[in-house]
Motif scaffolding. Sequence first.
Motif, PDB file in Angstrom:
ATOM      1  N   MET A  45     -36.203  15.303   0.136  1.00  0.00           N
ATOM      2  CA  MET A  45     -37.491  15.792   0.634  1.00  0.00           C
ATOM      3  C   MET A  45     -38.632  15.312  -0.273  1.00  0.00           C
ATOM      4  N   ILE A  46     -38.406  15.447  -1.581  1.00  0.00           N
ATOM      5  CA  ILE A  46     -39.418  14.986  -2.540  1.00  0.00           C
ATOM      6  C   ILE A  46     -38.717  14.168  -3.615  1.00  0.00           C
ATOM      7  N   MET A  47     -39.288  13.016  -3.927  1.00  0.00           N
ATOM      8  CA  MET A  47     -38.706  12.163  -4.958  1.00  0.00           C
ATOM      9  C   MET A  47     -39.789  11.777  -5.954  1.00  0.00           C
ATOM     10  N   PHE A  48     -39.557  12.117  -7.211  1.00  0.00           N
ATOM     11  CA  PHE A  48     -40.470  11.709  -8.276  1.00  0.00           C
ATOM     12  C   PHE A  48     -39.807  10.549  -9.013  1.00  0.00           C
ATOM     13  N   SER A  49     -40.461   9.386  -9.064  1.00  0.00           N
ATOM     14  CA  SER A  49     -39.882   8.252  -9.785  1.00  0.00           C
ATOM     15  C   SER A  49     -40.780   7.858 -10.948  1.00  0.00           C
ATOM     16  N   SER A  50     -40.312   8.122 -12.139  1.00  0.00           N
ATOM     17  CA  SER A  50     -41.021   7.734 -13.374  1.00  0.00           C
ATOM     18  C   SER A  50     -42.509   8.040 -13.313  1.00  0.00           C
ATOM     19  N   ILE A  51     -42.858   9.263 -12.964  1.00  0.00           N
ATOM     20  CA  ILE A  51     -44.295   9.518 -12.860  1.00  0.00           C
ATOM     21  C   ILE A  51     -44.898   9.899 -14.213  1.00  0.00           C
ATOM     22  N   ASN A  52     -46.113   9.432 -14.391  1.00  0.00           N
ATOM     23  CA  ASN A  52     -46.872   9.687 -15.616  1.00  0.00           C
ATOM     24  C   ASN A  52     -48.277  10.095 -15.224  1.00  0.00           C
ATOM     25  N   LYS A  53     -48.753  11.106 -15.910  1.00  0.00           N
ATOM     26  CA  LYS A  53     -50.110  11.562 -15.623  1.00  0.00           C
ATOM     27  C   LYS A  53     -50.875  11.868 -16.905  1.00  0.00           C
ATOM     28  N   TRP A  54     -52.110  11.412 -16.959  1.00  0.00           N
ATOM     29  CA  TRP A  54     -52.988  11.720 -18.090  1.00  0.00           C
ATOM     30  C   TRP A  54     -54.194  12.500 -17.599  1.00  0.00           C
ATOM     31  N   TYR A  55     -54.614  13.459 -18.402  1.00  0.00           N
ATOM     32  CA  TYR A  55     -55.957  14.033 -18.241  1.00  0.00           C
ATOM     33  C   TYR A  55     -56.774  13.368 -19.349  1.00  0.00           C
ATOM     34  N   GLY A  56     -57.561  12.381 -19.019  1.00  0.00           N
ATOM     35  CA  GLY A  56     -58.257  11.643 -20.068  1.00  0.00           C
ATOM     36  C   GLY A  56     -57.247  10.993 -20.999  1.00  0.00           C
ATOM     37  N   GLU A  57     -57.322  11.343 -22.271  1.00  0.00           N
ATOM     38  CA  GLU A  57     -56.417  10.777 -23.275  1.00  0.00           C
ATOM     39  C   GLU A  57     -55.085  11.533 -23.322  1.00  0.00           C
ATOM     40  N   TYR A  58     -55.105  12.731 -22.757  1.00  0.00           N
ATOM     41  CA  TYR A  58     -53.954  13.617 -22.937  1.00  0.00           C
ATOM     42  C   TYR A  58     -52.897  13.369 -21.874  1.00  0.00           C
ATOM     43  N   THR A 103     -49.153  21.208 -13.197  1.00  0.00           N
ATOM     44  CA  THR A 103     -49.560  19.816 -12.965  1.00  0.00           C
ATOM     45  C   THR A 103     -48.526  19.120 -12.085  1.00  0.00           C
ATOM     46  N   LEU A 104     -47.255  19.303 -12.389  1.00  0.00           N
ATOM     47  CA  LEU A 104     -46.213  18.618 -11.629  1.00  0.00           C
ATOM     48  C   LEU A 104     -46.214  19.054 -10.172  1.00  0.00           C
ATOM     49  N   ILE A 105     -46.240  20.361  -9.913  1.00  0.00           N
ATOM     50  CA  ILE A 105     -46.168  20.715  -8.488  1.00  0.00           C
ATOM     51  C   ILE A 105     -47.454  20.333  -7.750  1.00  0.00           C
ATOM     52  N   ARG A 106     -48.566  20.299  -8.460  1.00  0.00           N
ATOM     53  CA  ARG A 106     -49.821  19.926  -7.798  1.00  0.00           C
ATOM     54  C   ARG A 106     -49.895  18.429  -7.480  1.00  0.00           C
ATOM     55  N   THR A 107     -49.007  17.627  -8.066  1.00  0.00           N
ATOM     56  CA  THR A 107     -48.995  16.202  -7.704  1.00  0.00           C
ATOM     57  C   THR A 107     -48.409  16.001  -6.300  1.00  0.00           C
ATOM     58  N   VAL A 108     -47.617  16.986  -5.838  1.00  0.00           N
ATOM     59  CA  VAL A 108     -46.909  16.803  -4.569  1.00  0.00           C
ATOM     60  C   VAL A 108     -47.873  16.761  -3.382  1.00  0.00           C
ATOM     61  N   ASN A 109     -48.908  17.591  -3.418  1.00  0.00           N
ATOM     62  CA  ASN A 109     -49.892  17.513  -2.319  1.00  0.00           C
ATOM     63  C   ASN A 109     -51.196  16.883  -2.803  1.00  0.00           C
ATOM     64  N   ARG A 110     -51.078  16.141  -3.886  1.00  0.00           N
ATOM     65  CA  ARG A 110     -52.181  15.346  -4.425  1.00  0.00           C
ATOM     66  C   ARG A 110     -53.391  16.157  -4.850  1.00  0.00           C
ATOM     67  N   LEU A 111     -53.140  17.403  -5.271  1.00  0.00           N
ATOM     68  CA  LEU A 111     -54.215  18.129  -5.944  1.00  0.00           C
ATOM     69  C   LEU A 111     -54.423  17.497  -7.308  1.00  0.00           C
ATOM     70  N   ASP A 156     -53.798  13.631  -9.188  1.00  0.00           N
ATOM     71  CA  ASP A 156     -53.386  12.240  -9.064  1.00  0.00           C
ATOM     72  C   ASP A 156     -52.452  11.872 -10.207  1.00  0.00           C
ATOM     73  N   ILE A 157     -51.686  10.826 -10.001  1.00  0.00           N
ATOM     74  CA  ILE A 157     -50.874  10.303 -11.103  1.00  0.00           C
ATOM     75  C   ILE A 157     -51.351   8.881 -11.403  1.00  0.00           C
ATOM     76  N   GLN A 158     -51.055   8.421 -12.614  1.00  0.00           N
ATOM     77  CA  GLN A 158     -51.507   7.083 -12.980  1.00  0.00           C
ATOM     78  C   GLN A 158     -50.383   6.060 -12.928  1.00  0.00           C
ATOM     79  N   LYS A 159     -49.138   6.541 -13.031  1.00  0.00           N
ATOM     80  CA  LYS A 159     -47.995   5.617 -13.001  1.00  0.00           C
ATOM     81  C   LYS A 159     -46.834   6.285 -12.300  1.00  0.00           C
ATOM     82  N   GLY A 160     -46.030   5.476 -11.623  1.00  0.00           N
ATOM     83  CA  GLY A 160     -44.861   6.004 -10.955  1.00  0.00           C
ATOM     84  C   GLY A 160     -45.134   6.240  -9.480  1.00  0.00           C
ATOM     85  N   GLN A 161     -44.177   6.866  -8.826  1.00  0.00           N
ATOM     86  CA  GLN A 161     -44.293   7.053  -7.384  1.00  0.00           C
ATOM     87  C   GLN A 161     -43.710   8.399  -6.961  1.00  0.00           C
ATOM     88  N   ILE A 162     -44.396   9.032  -6.036  1.00  0.00           N
ATOM     89  CA  ILE A 162     -43.876  10.265  -5.444  1.00  0.00           C
ATOM     90  C   ILE A 162     -43.691  10.017  -3.950  1.00  0.00           C
TER      91      ILE A 162
END
Length: 245
Positions: free
Chosen positions: A4-17, A45-53, A55-61
């Motif tokens: 149903m949901i697949m997270f592949s190597s996702i990476n997310k930054w808030y600015g530098e963090y 942060t992780l669950i909010r990536t699922v409905n794109r609340l 964004d991620i910078q790397k990887g794929q959902i």
Amino acid sequence: MHPMIMFSSINKWYGEYQALTNITAEVKRGEVVVLCGPSGSGKSTLIRTVNRLEDIQKGQILFDGQDVNGTDANLNRLRSRVGFVFQSFNLFPHLSVLDNIILTPTKVRGLKASAAKAQALQLLDRVGLAHKANAYPAQLSGGQQQRVAIARALAMEPPVMLFDEPTSALDPEMVGEVLSVMKGLAKEGMTMMCVTHEMNFAREVADTIWFMDAGQILEKTAPEQFFSQPSHPRAQRFIADLRAH
Ligand SMILES: Nc1ncnc2c1ncn2[C@@H]1O[C@H](COP(=O)(O)OP(=O)(O)OP(=O)(O)O)[C@@H](O)[C@H]1O
Ligand SMILES: [Mg+2]
């Protein structure tokens, strides 16, 4: 069948963090995942990536096989397929319970008012609030408002429900009624990702616990294993702290 949901190597930054680091995980159809971990570990942060609340910078959902962040992704369609319930209920105060529930189905799904009403009444019955259809949010307890929020999310007939600490803002005596609605959903086969501190719920209802720390998933395991013999030292400490409280 794809998950149903697949997270592949996702990476997310808030600015530098960096808030999420190389998250690879999947949620199968009908699976209930409970996310645990210390404050700031990245659960919301992780669950909010699922409905794109978020964004991620790397990887794929992939949500039901569709790239959530793809250029051809339809955000409205995605959000209508992911039910989201969080700490604050956010019901519209000037609308009755019934009107809160039928608003999106009539506006977005194009359902006729009569059909939407019939469905809303069924959903209210399911969350034990059929008798409150004409009440206004301010006339309801926190637990009742949260159950209406769940019914409102279900009105879009989403294949997946996300919960971010749905009981954290409630008085203790109201926690059980909300958890029991969630339990019912899980039993009916709803695919769910839940962030919660209710460890009895996690133990009873989760198929899999994801333990997060500092933006990573350190452990994905069945609840029996997680609560009795967590393998990661950080998870062991987390469980020990829970016991101490
Ligand atoms: N909008 C934002 N801007 C900058 N940093 C953020 C933002 N949202 C979250 N963070 C940071 O990202 C990290 C992860 O936050 P997140 O809210 O996902 O944690 P959490 O595991 O849900 O914590 P909690 O249990 O307290 O809800 C934290 O260090 C947080 O401070
Ligand atoms: Mg959070």
